[in-house]
Design an enzyme around this catalytic site. Structure first.
Site, short mmCIF file in Angstrom:
data_model
loop_
_atom_site.label_atom_id
_atom_site.label_comp_id
_atom_site.label_asym_id
_atom_site.label_seq_id
_atom_site.Cartn_x
_atom_site.Cartn_y
_atom_site.Cartn_z
N ASN A 129 0.79 -1.22 0.02
CA ASN A 129 0.06 -0.04 0.07
C ASN A 129 0.89 1.44 -0.05
OD1 ASN A 129 -2.64 -0.95 -0.04
ND2 ASN A 129 -3.07 -0.59 1.98
N GLY A 165 -0.11 8.89 -0.66
CA GLY A 165 0.06 10.17 -1.20
C GLY A 165 1.59 10.63 -1.05
N GLY A 166 2.29 10.23 0.19
CA GLY A 166 3.55 10.69 0.06
C GLY A 166 3.89 11.55 1.29
N ASP A 204 -3.50 -11.29 5.75
CA ASP A 204 -2.87 -12.54 6.08
C ASP A 204 -2.25 -12.39 7.11
OD1 ASP A 204 -3.27 -12.07 3.13
OD2 ASP A 204 -1.98 -13.57 2.62
N ARG A 221 -11.48 11.97 8.30
CA ARG A 221 -11.71 11.23 7.09
C ARG A 221 -13.04 10.79 7.41
NH1 ARG A 221 -6.06 8.35 5.53
NH2 ARG A 221 -5.13 10.30 4.47
N LEU A 274 2.05 6.66 7.21
CA LEU A 274 3.54 6.57 6.65
C LEU A 274 4.53 6.86 7.76
CD1 LEU A 274 3.34 8.53 3.28
CD2 LEU A 274 4.00 6.02 3.70
#
Length: 626
Positions: free
Chosen positions: A149, A154-155, A385, A444, A596
């Protein structure tokens, strides 16, 4: 066929169309050249390496799609088929030919210090840190290419760095947001966070009293926003908030993650401080290279050059456990062979379960309903998993019912980077009537709930200036989307409204009011807490958006050392977890940019803890070091 080189275009990932050159003789395919520069880097790279070779070597279009990149795989096959038909051949006959034979591989047995399961950002960070600690590492990835992912992220990576952030001016509304936060009654803050909240109140009050207009931030603000942003109650009335020890571990170590990534070769754009949707604050460290691939390309190359063993298309199926200690992994390669890896420690970094809709529906306790056909922003590899593997070792689970929907996703594919996707201070979200319906700077889940209440489908409105703040897009890509009808463009707001099926007067009035709020810095309708640009310079754009499954907050229970905790509250010997496979940090809702931050911080921590414990064991037993 008529011999020659044929120029064709094939559908790629997202909205791009890949130019291809296909060279044909009378009866064979000689060469396939693909210009993939418009593709999202890292998502389908393996397609462009593998499929042309397979097609040419076997002279057939009956080749398997590369796992995780089905659209691009079909695009390559369709492009070659188009060239064959243009040359007077029969592409269907080429598609009906025999598939290339799959040759079974030999079973393998490997020995290593640490095995990492999952080659996304957390896994690569753990592998790199393992190597830096002088240990051997094997990385397993069930898909053909690394990235997970993270490649689709987005960074921007959240890390409070006041010395850098203070160089930027505050946006209209940011200081007021801080004052509102500082005014919260202390009894609304959970007890373990109260002392830190009091310190933050003083920081904010000192900043406000100074009268300065720079962008304020602190580690404590990041902590409290992460905590409040994740504090949620589910449909059954159960409240959850982020584990204090995990949250503080994150915010106090994430700037070290930025510096560590920089040392490895990731280049960050220090000319601006940004934020993704739902981040609540501008503290995003944005890489120069596009999106999450910036991290994957550097980390992947680094671990390969420094001796890591990377096994792609190799899926971990079971943990090896001896005397209640995890000592390795059983895996299966795509050629059917068995891979047995004996290791001193196992680190799970396999992601969440956002691409497994049935699993999402099974655990969901936050949303009234999850549609069977809901889209996802996730890589198809993210199917839970690691959760199943952890349960083999009696791992405890935490927060599994909280599922994050990404509000601003492509209505059909779930992807993030179609259309015009800008920082939230430039979001103008309107429903199908052309009316705003929410504070676009909110979390969100707040945005997703508002979208669902307004008919699910909505539009992001942008003008020429707002367009220029979009993340990682090109004019060519946007024009291709306009041509395809997936992005609406017009010279006037009235014309844009008509194309979107809205009443022109309604949309014009909405934008007029919004522009006045930008001027005043206040939004009396929805309380948007930060503004930047007005929408007034033609041409105008409308990007259709719809919520999609994005992040699964729950996962394996871990402690701040990234050790997995079992159902009895004890550490599972030999097992660690980092990233989305672990729960407890983000609680009920994750801030944009914190993923991130999470993966690179806890990926490093997991490796450091595991390596330290190997050293302790070696010292205790007198064993020699590798």
């Amino acid at each position: 066929m008529k011999p020659g080189t044929y120029d064709v275009k094939a559908k790629g990932h997202g909205s791009s169309f890949m130019p291809m050159k296909v060279t044909l003789s009378e009866d064979s395919i000689k060469d396939i050249s693909i210009d993939s520069s418009g593709e999202t880097k890292g998502v389908a790279d393996e397609v462009f390496k593998r499929l042309p070779k397979e097609i040419i070597a076997n002279q057939t279009l009956n080749v398997d799609a590369v796992s995780g990149a089905t659209i691009s795989s079909h695009g390559v096959v369709d492009g070659v088929a188009q060239a064959i038909n243009e040359a007077g051949g029969d592409a269907q006959e080429w598609k009906d030919r025999a598939k290339p034979a799959v040759i079974g591989g030999q079973d393998q047995v490997l020995d290593t210090d640490i095995v990492v399961i999952g080659a996304g950002g957390a896994g690569l960070a753990a592998a790199a840190r393992t190597i830096q600690n002088g240990k051997k590492v094997v990385v397993l990835e069930k898909y053909p290419q690394i990235g997970g992912n993270t490649t689709r992220a987005g960074g921007p990576l959240n890390a409070a760095e006041p010395e850098w952030q203070n160089q930027f001016k505050a946006l209209a509304g940011e200081k007021e947001s801080l004052e509102k936060l500082a005014a919260m009654p202390i009894d609304e803050i959970d007890s373990e966070y109260q002392e830190d909240f009091k310190k933050l109140q003083k920081q904010i009050n000192d900043y406000v009293e100074s009268g300065k207009d720079y962008l304020f931030d602190s580690v404590l603000l990041h902590e409290i926003q992460t905590y409040l942003g994740g504090k949620r109650t589910d449909l059954n009335g159960n409240e959850i908030h982020g584990n204090y020890a995990l949250v503080t571990e994150l915010v106090n170590n994430v700037l070290d993650s930025v510096n560590w990534l920089t040392d490895l070769g990731v280049k960050f754009d220090r000319s601006e401080v940004t934020m993704p949707v739902g981040a609540l604050w501008r503290r995003g460290h944005k890489p120069v290279e596009p999106m999450g691939y910036a991290f994957i390309s550097v980390l992947g190359k680094w671990i390969e050059e420094h001796g890591a063993t990377i096994l792609t298309e190799t899926r971990a199926t079971h943990l090896i456990t001896e005397n209640n200690c995890v000592t390795g992994v059983i895996a299966k390669s795509n050629d059917g062979s068995k891979v047995t890896i004996h290791a001193q420690k196992v680190i799970l970094t396999s992601g969440g379960f956002g691409a497994n809709t049935k699993m999402v529906q099974k655990y969901n306790t936050y949303w009234e309903h999850i549609d069977d056909d809901i889209a996802t922003t996730n890589s198809p590899a993210i199917t839970g998993d690691g959760i199943a593997l952890g349960q083999e070792a009696n791992a405890d689970l935490v927060g599994m019912g909280f599922i994050q929907l990404m509000p601003v996703s492509d209505p059909k594919t779930g992807e993030l980077f179609t259309g015009i996707q800008t920082p939230p201070e430039n979001f103008i979200m309107v429903n199908q009537k052309g009316e705003r319906f929410v504070n676009e700077f909110a979390e969100r889940d707040t945005l997703a709930k508002a979208a669902i209440a307004n008919g699910t489908l909505f539009y992001l409105i942008a003008d020429e200036k707002i367009k220029k703040t979009a993340y990682n897009t090109t004019e060519e890509s946007l024009e291709a989307q306009v041509k395809a009808g997936t992005l609406l463009k017009a010279d006037t707001l009235e014309e844009l409204a008509q194309k979107a099926g809205m009443d022109p007067d309604t949309l014009v009035n909405t934008i007029k009011k919004y522009n006045s709020y930008v001027d005043s810095g206040e939004d009396p309708e929805f309380g948007k807490s930060a503004f930047n640009l007005k929408c007034e310079v033609a041409p105008f754009y409308a990007t259709p958006r719809k919520p999609a499954i994005h992040h699964t907050m729950g996962g394996l229970k871990i402690n701040p050392k990234a050790q997995v905790i079992n159902k009895d509250g004890q550490v599972v010997d030999g097992l660690y977890a980092a990233g989305e496979v672990a729960g407890g940090l983000h609680a009920g809702n994750r801030l944009g940019g914190n993923s991130l931050a999470d993966i690179f911080t806890f990926g490093r921590i997991a490796a450091d803890t595991a390596c330290d414990e190997i050293k302790d064991t070696d010292v205790a037993t007198g064993a020699s070091q590798h």
